[in-house]
Design an enzyme around this catalytic site. Sequence first.
Site, PDB file in Angstrom:
ATOM      1  CG  LEU A  61      -2.024  -1.053   1.268  1.00  0.00           C
ATOM      2  CD1 LEU A  61      -2.861  -0.886   2.530  1.00  0.00           C
ATOM      3  CD2 LEU A  61      -2.914  -0.967   0.037  1.00  0.00           C
ATOM      4  CB  SER A  78       4.916  -8.496   7.342  1.00  0.00           C
ATOM      5  OG  SER A  78       5.690  -7.786   6.387  1.00  0.00           O
ATOM      6  N   GLY A  79       2.568  -6.387   7.827  1.00  0.00           N
ATOM      7  CA  GLY A  79       2.184  -4.980   7.722  1.00  0.00           C
ATOM      8  C   GLY A  79       1.207  -4.734   6.586  1.00  0.00           C
ATOM      9  CG  ASP A  80       2.046  -1.400   4.052  1.00  0.00           C
ATOM     10  OD1 ASP A  80       3.061  -1.990   4.466  1.00  0.00           O
ATOM     11  OD2 ASP A  80       2.094  -0.319   3.439  1.00  0.00           O
ATOM     12  CD  GLU A  81       6.372  -5.742   2.993  1.00  0.00           C
ATOM     13  OE1 GLU A  81       7.300  -4.938   2.794  1.00  0.00           O
ATOM     14  OE2 GLU A  81       6.555  -6.904   3.440  1.00  0.00           O
TER      15      GLU A  81
END
Length: 296
Positions: A171, A211-214
Amino acid sequence: MYEHDQQLLVKALEAATNAILITDRSGCIVWVNPALCHQSGYMLHELIGQTPHLLHSGHQNLAFYQDLWQTILAGRAWQGQLIERRKDGGCYTVNQVITPLFDDTGCITHFVAIQHSQTMADQERAQMHQLAYHDGLTGLANRMLFLELVRHAINHAAQQGLMLGLMFLDLDQFKQVNDRFSHAIGDQLLVAVAERLGRSVRKTDVVARLSGDEFAILVTNLDRAEVLESMASLLVASIDQPFMLDEHLVQSHISIGISLYPTDGSTAELLLDRADAAMYKAKAIGGGAYRFSTQE
């Protein structure tokens, strides 16, 4: 001291997670613990005074129960698997041990049955598998499962002479969403993005949150690379549409890097690294775009 031991024993049986019931010699239920009520769906007063026949599902025949009764009436413990029926009509599987209880003269007075729910054990294993291989927020495959699926896909593609594609998605400016709105809104955005990604790919493709926005997408059974271009364009356009999250209009965009097997690598890790590098090429031109690993 004896009375204290009895009280302790009753508390232990009532707190046990295994379902336990006690019958008299004729099979009439005289005591059950809360776990049995929870497992069967019956209230305590619905079980006391009944016989275990109340739980019969019909999956065991008469000979099964004859063998059971012959064993315990002979003073021996019986162990086996049963399919029982809950009050709501649903069935569940238990591993059960029935042990005779004797008085001072050696006569059987009661039977105690301890059940371990095989159905619950299967559900627990499924939950553990879900936690180990899926993202807790979005429910998507996590990095571990994704890489495993990519490895299987590579083996299949190598045997069949096929191509496959791997997309690495990130993102754009996700931190600003967290800073402007809240981390709760950020989490809602990740869930909404996951749903849109899932709706924008084929049923045979795998969407994962790394992970996160990945995120990552595995695209299998490719006959030409142009399919990935069309898919990437659709994904970018889908995420470009605003999200309504708790009455907040949130605008987001996504950058995508794409690698191809066998052109860009022959291992899951290498394909993911190449797609990751290509994703940064897309970010370098302003984001909201896609780039192939082989594109300069």
